[in-house]
Write a protein that holds these residues in place. Structure first.
Motif, mmCIF file in Angstrom:
data_model
loop_
_atom_site.group_PDB
_atom_site.id
_atom_site.type_symbol
_atom_site.label_atom_id
_atom_site.label_comp_id
_atom_site.label_asym_id
_atom_site.label_seq_id
_atom_site.Cartn_x
_atom_site.Cartn_y
_atom_site.Cartn_z
ATOM 1 N N VAL A 127 33.198 17.108 -29.982
ATOM 2 C CA VAL A 127 33.475 16.916 -31.706
ATOM 3 C C VAL A 127 34.691 15.347 -31.367
ATOM 4 O O VAL A 127 34.417 14.653 -32.694
ATOM 5 C CB VAL A 127 35.300 17.639 -31.928
ATOM 6 C CG1 VAL A 127 35.311 17.914 -33.664
ATOM 7 C CG2 VAL A 127 34.183 18.846 -31.899
ATOM 8 N N GLU A 128 35.444 14.474 -30.655
ATOM 9 C CA GLU A 128 35.794 13.742 -30.871
ATOM 10 C C GLU A 128 35.337 12.009 -31.362
ATOM 11 O O GLU A 128 35.301 11.378 -31.796
ATOM 12 C CB GLU A 128 36.666 12.927 -29.779
ATOM 13 C CG GLU A 128 37.657 14.424 -28.657
ATOM 14 C CD GLU A 128 37.484 15.182 -28.082
ATOM 15 O OE1 GLU A 128 36.267 15.181 -27.147
ATOM 16 O OE2 GLU A 128 37.441 16.883 -28.488
ATOM 17 N N GLY A 129 33.913 12.124 -30.114
ATOM 18 C CA GLY A 129 32.980 11.604 -30.677
ATOM 19 C C GLY A 129 32.161 11.773 -31.934
ATOM 20 O O GLY A 129 30.902 10.941 -32.355
ATOM 21 N N ALA A 130 32.214 12.952 -32.504
ATOM 22 C CA ALA A 130 30.505 13.070 -33.563
ATOM 23 C C ALA A 130 31.534 12.234 -35.135
ATOM 24 O O ALA A 130 33.023 11.741 -35.083
ATOM 25 C CB ALA A 130 31.591 14.375 -33.976
ATOM 26 N N PRO A 131 30.785 12.078 -36.082
ATOM 27 C CA PRO A 131 31.521 11.404 -37.210
ATOM 28 C C PRO A 131 32.585 12.013 -38.158
ATOM 29 O O PRO A 131 31.890 13.316 -37.925
ATOM 30 C CB PRO A 131 30.419 10.775 -38.105
ATOM 31 C CG PRO A 131 28.811 10.986 -37.560
ATOM 32 C CD PRO A 131 28.720 11.887 -35.619
ATOM 33 N N THR A 132 33.278 11.609 -39.192
ATOM 34 C CA THR A 132 33.892 12.377 -39.992
ATOM 35 C C THR A 132 33.568 12.177 -41.081
ATOM 36 O O THR A 132 33.007 10.915 -41.270
ATOM 37 C CB THR A 132 35.421 12.159 -39.307
ATOM 38 O OG1 THR A 132 35.854 10.867 -39.476
ATOM 39 C CG2 THR A 132 36.140 12.396 -38.528
ATOM 40 N N GLN A 133 33.994 12.224 -42.156
ATOM 41 C CA GLN A 133 34.188 12.162 -43.728
ATOM 42 C C GLN A 133 34.296 10.957 -43.578
ATOM 43 O O GLN A 133 34.238 10.488 -44.750
ATOM 44 C CB GLN A 133 34.657 13.356 -44.261
ATOM 45 C CG GLN A 133 34.038 14.490 -43.996
ATOM 46 C CD GLN A 133 34.740 15.714 -45.438
ATOM 47 O OE1 GLN A 133 35.202 15.186 -46.627
ATOM 48 N NE2 GLN A 133 33.984 16.175 -45.852
ATOM 49 N N GLU A 134 35.655 10.090 -42.857
ATOM 50 C CA GLU A 134 36.017 9.628 -42.926
ATOM 51 C C GLU A 134 35.370 7.985 -43.153
ATOM 52 O O GLU A 134 35.309 6.936 -42.850
ATOM 53 C CB GLU A 134 37.453 8.825 -42.197
ATOM 54 C CG GLU A 134 39.006 9.746 -43.208
ATOM 55 C CD GLU A 134 38.984 11.701 -42.483
ATOM 56 O OE1 GLU A 134 38.516 11.634 -41.686
ATOM 57 O OE2 GLU A 134 38.975 12.264 -43.454
ATOM 58 N N ALA A 135 34.145 7.929 -41.758
ATOM 59 C CA ALA A 135 34.098 7.443 -41.057
ATOM 60 C C ALA A 135 32.209 7.964 -40.503
ATOM 61 O O ALA A 135 32.415 8.276 -40.025
ATOM 62 C CB ALA A 135 34.661 7.221 -39.341
ATOM 63 N N PRO A 136 31.573 8.540 -41.706
ATOM 64 C CA PRO A 136 30.606 9.493 -41.344
ATOM 65 C C PRO A 136 29.302 8.674 -41.429
ATOM 66 O O PRO A 136 29.618 6.699 -40.961
ATOM 67 C CB PRO A 136 29.773 9.307 -42.646
ATOM 68 C CG PRO A 136 30.374 8.034 -43.805
ATOM 69 C CD PRO A 136 31.794 7.874 -43.487
ATOM 70 N N SER A 137 28.364 8.493 -40.003
ATOM 71 C CA SER A 137 27.818 7.612 -39.731
ATOM 72 C C SER A 137 25.874 8.596 -40.388
ATOM 73 O O SER A 137 25.615 9.507 -40.004
ATOM 74 C CB SER A 137 27.527 8.257 -37.838
ATOM 75 O OG SER A 137 26.627 7.615 -37.299
ATOM 76 N N VAL A 138 25.289 7.861 -40.729
ATOM 77 C CA VAL A 138 23.691 7.852 -40.974
ATOM 78 C C VAL A 138 22.445 8.296 -39.478
ATOM 79 O O VAL A 138 22.243 8.739 -40.295
ATOM 80 C CB VAL A 138 23.576 6.007 -41.843
ATOM 81 C CG1 VAL A 138 21.335 6.351 -42.538
ATOM 82 C CG2 VAL A 138 24.393 5.924 -42.132
ATOM 83 N N ALA A 139 22.813 7.246 -38.988
ATOM 84 C CA ALA A 139 22.482 7.908 -37.610
ATOM 85 C C ALA A 139 22.846 9.448 -36.936
ATOM 86 O O ALA A 139 21.309 10.182 -36.835
ATOM 87 C CB ALA A 139 22.600 7.056 -36.348
#
Length: 148
Positions: A127-139
């Motif tokens: 979870v710590e490495g997953a993207p968040t709503q504040e920092a989304p990841s397209v990949a």
């Protein structure tokens, strides 16, 4: 006009902006997700860390990557069973050397090339490495759409 006079009526000529778009593949998306998780400190590498993340009752695992050339039946059976039980997406597309390089188990030389790569059979994005709503990841979004 003399050399000291400027023509203020003429608009400056701007060059067109050229954007280079590369096609995102499943492999490039996986590499980006693993690198982002490594930077954020949310990547479990190896059997011990992976099992602790997968078996936790706190639901800390988001994605599991198992090397395609892992030949230990007990190893693959344990990881697959934990992923199935906890409903965590499992990806088996890469080999041990590539997974080790993407998971940061290598040294980088002056030219930016990976040297002394250690093999890695399993990596888990927590979870710590997953993207968040504040920092989304397209990949990450692309990879999750390919897994289902």
């Amino acid at each position: 006009m003399s050399d000291g006079d400027m023509d203020l009526g003429a608009a400056p000529v701007s060059e067109p902006v050229v954007e280079v778009k590369t096609e995102m593949t499943r492999e490039s998306a996986l590499r980006d997700v693993l690198k982002q998780a490594l930077v954020k400190g949310g990547l479990a590498r190896g059997l011990r860390e992976a099992v602790k993340s997968l078996d936790s009752n706190k639901r800390v695992a988001v994605l599991c990557v198992l090397a395609s050339d892992c030949d230990e039946a007990g190893y693959t059976g344990l990881v697959e069973a934990l992923c199935k039980r906890e409903k965590i997406p499992l990806i088996r597309d890469v080999d041990k050397m590539t997974l080790g390089e993407w998971a940061g188990l290598c040294k980088i030389n002056v030219d930016g090339d990976a040297v002394k790569v250690n093999k890695c059979s399993c990596a888990v994005v927590r979870v710590e490495g997953a993207p968040t709503q504040e920092a989304p990841s397209v990949a990450f979004d692309y990879l999750m759409s390919q897994v289902d």
